[in-house]
Design an enzyme around this catalytic site. Sequence first.
Site, PDB file in Angstrom:
ATOM      1  N   LEU A  67      61.178 -20.520  53.627  1.00 14.90           N
ATOM      2  CA  LEU A  67      61.420 -21.718  52.828  1.00 14.90           C
ATOM      3  C   LEU A  67      62.571 -22.588  53.316  1.00 14.90           C
ATOM      4  CD1 LEU A  67      60.774 -20.302  49.249  1.00 14.90           C
ATOM      5  CD2 LEU A  67      59.173 -21.424  50.807  1.00 14.90           C
ATOM      6  N   CYS A 181      61.577 -17.918  67.186  1.00 13.17           N
ATOM      7  CA  CYS A 181      62.212 -18.128  65.886  1.00 13.17           C
ATOM      8  C   CYS A 181      62.554 -16.795  65.231  1.00 13.17           C
ATOM      9  CB  CYS A 181      61.272 -18.931  64.993  1.00 13.17           C
ATOM     10  SG  CYS A 181      61.064 -20.644  65.522  1.00 13.17           S
TER      11      CYS A 181
END
Length: 321
Positions: A67, A181
């Site tokens: 998020l 990532c």
Amino acid sequence: MDRGHAMNRYARQEAVLGADAQARLRAARVLVVGAGGLGAPVLPYLAGAGVGLIRLADPDRVEATNLHRQTLFRMDDIGTPKALAAAAALRALNPDCRVEPMETMLDPANAATLAQGVDLVLDCADSFAVAYILSDLCRDMGLPLIHAAVTGTEGYAGGFCGGAPSLRAVFPDLPQQMGSCARDGVLGPVVGVLGAVQAQMAVAQLAGLPSPLGRLISYDGAAHRFGGFAFTGAPEPTRAPRFVAPSQLTPQDLIIDLRGADEAPLFPRARRCADVTTLHPAAGQRVALCCRSGMRAFTAAETLAATWPGEIALVALGDPT
């Protein structure tokens, strides 16, 4: 769609693009692979611009750790398939945009089907293997590919294929180290910047503006600096091993698992090998090099190709389940 409604929604965009370009966007069909960090800005910008159909492929579910950068999602979406949550958000944003959510992972076996009938492909997947699978596919099909990659505080976006050089032409060799990532982390705003660049490139290509194909834009978020270059004359490599899906392997293939025994169980019908220079494939045999992400397979293929002229395939197995 009511014409008055359309004129009101797109009035400021049409003032820049013109009515003909807006009509091209309305007729456009795109495939977006990945609804994560890059997809978070790409998808609403495309839907907001009035792209007629977005086919979205993503196999994952929303997690709390997404998020900070995947701003398309909300807390209530945690646990929901990303493709479905994104489709609901896009329909709420612009009901004139048709969205086809596909809860599936793109691989060499289904890539052509997912790209059937589209005008442009956007790679938002944050996957080394997917990037090269899509580049090979788009080069074969003559489709423009808008690809981006981000790690840490920097990344790039570019327009490939569709008459321009492919990703392999610009990046024929792997750098000494490649980030991810998951391993190295990433800053949300940097992902947002590169995703917005992707969206702009896609809109420009679809609307008939000066084409972004053959151009790459880089961004360094730590130095607050953009860069870029044109690569329209980049030559395609003469030998480029392609990715295949595990389902596309045959009994005749020499299957090599490059992963260590501590990483994952041995792939079926494979043998472990850390040094591909010791291999002695039979004449006419295909060598399939397997690893988790495809990066070790890519590097091993370069080593093997220097001493063996036969066919080499790459297999990205993903994380063990």
